[in-house]
Design an enzyme around this catalytic site. Structure first.
Site, PDB file in Angstrom:
ATOM      1  N   CYS A  13       0.822  -1.217   0.000  1.00  0.00           N
ATOM      2  CA  CYS A  13       0.000   0.000   0.000  1.00  0.00           C
ATOM      3  C   CYS A  13       0.854   1.264   0.000  1.00  0.00           C
ATOM      4  O   CYS A  13       0.328   2.368  -0.154  1.00  0.00           O
ATOM      5  CB  CYS A  13      -0.951   0.010   1.195  1.00  0.00           C
ATOM      6  SG  CYS A  13      -2.213  -1.273   1.089  1.00  0.00           S
ATOM      7  N   HIS A  65     -12.471   9.538  -9.205  1.00  0.00           N
ATOM      8  CA  HIS A  65     -11.406   9.526 -10.213  1.00  0.00           C
ATOM      9  C   HIS A  65     -10.305  10.531  -9.877  1.00  0.00           C
ATOM     10  O   HIS A  65      -9.816  11.254 -10.734  1.00  0.00           O
ATOM     11  CB  HIS A  65     -11.978   9.755 -11.621  1.00  0.00           C
ATOM     12  CG  HIS A  65     -12.746   8.576 -12.102  1.00  0.00           C
ATOM     13  ND1 HIS A  65     -14.083   8.396 -11.795  1.00  0.00           N
ATOM     14  CD2 HIS A  65     -12.372   7.501 -12.817  1.00  0.00           C
ATOM     15  CE1 HIS A  65     -14.500   7.267 -12.324  1.00  0.00           C
ATOM     16  NE2 HIS A  65     -13.473   6.691 -12.943  1.00  0.00           N
ATOM     17  N   GLU A  74     -13.359   0.186   1.449  1.00  0.00           N
ATOM     18  CA  GLU A  74     -12.195   0.292   0.569  1.00  0.00           C
ATOM     19  C   GLU A  74     -12.125  -0.929  -0.345  1.00  0.00           C
ATOM     20  O   GLU A  74     -11.771  -0.822  -1.513  1.00  0.00           O
ATOM     21  CB  GLU A  74     -10.929   0.407   1.413  1.00  0.00           C
ATOM     22  CG  GLU A  74      -9.690   0.716   0.620  1.00  0.00           C
ATOM     23  CD  GLU A  74      -8.507   0.982   1.521  1.00  0.00           C
ATOM     24  OE1 GLU A  74      -8.074   2.147   1.575  1.00  0.00           O
ATOM     25  OE2 GLU A  74      -8.019   0.038   2.177  1.00  0.00           O
TER      26      GLU A  74
END
Length: 165
Positions: free
Chosen positions: A63, A108, A155
């Site tokens: 991550c 986005h 998530e």
């Protein structure tokens, strides 16, 4: 006797009306929760500038590299039903505010560079912090704040954070 039938019918109808009025009063005293669900896509990385690349990799694993998620956002509204509208909150209005205050900015995007709250790097773009940022953005609107109860951000299908009052 016709009078007895009429009296029985009148009493029966009156009892139904009283029962309906009691149910309506009970209904108005209840607290309801309604949920608006939205989805958005965004990229981010978990990275602390005070750590080396190896230190970030050790702390955050993969991550620590730029990656993306298809997030699911749930906004929970809680309160009594408004006697005029029959709703806790107008969901068309809620949708418009969620888009204006959250999704227009985050969908986005690169959370770390495009979203003001994460841009400095002082607040990491973890799912917990993302849920908190979204909650606080929505709470800034007084009408929404009156019934805003909880924000959930998924998530992945296995990782979710919740912020609630």
């Amino acid at each position: 006797n016709v009078d007895d039938v009429y009296l029985y019918s009148f009493v029966s109808q009156r009892m139904k009306l009283v029962s309906m009025q009691m149910a309506l009063e009970s209904h108005r005293s209840l607290v309801y929760t309604v949920v608006r669900r939205e989805t958005f896509s965004a990229s981010h990385k978990l990275f602390r500038s005070d750590l080396s690349s190896d230190g970030n990799l050790e702390l955050f694993g993969k991550c620590s590299c730029l990656h993306g998620h298809n997030y699911t956002l749930e906004v929970h509204f809680r309160g009594p039903i408004d006697s005029r509208s029959g709703m806790v909150i107008d969901m068309v209005y809620a949708k418009e505010l969620i888009h204006k205050l959250v999704l227009d900015d985050m969908d986005h995007s690169n959370l770390d560079t495009d979203v003001e709250e994460f841009r400095s790097g002082l607040l990491l773009s973890t799912v917990e912090n993302l849920a908190g940022v979204i909650f606080h953005r929505l709470a800034q609107n007084s009408q929404m704040n009156a019934v805003l109860n909880k924000v959930k951000v998924w998530e992945t299908d296995k990782i979710m954070a919740t912020v609630k009052r």
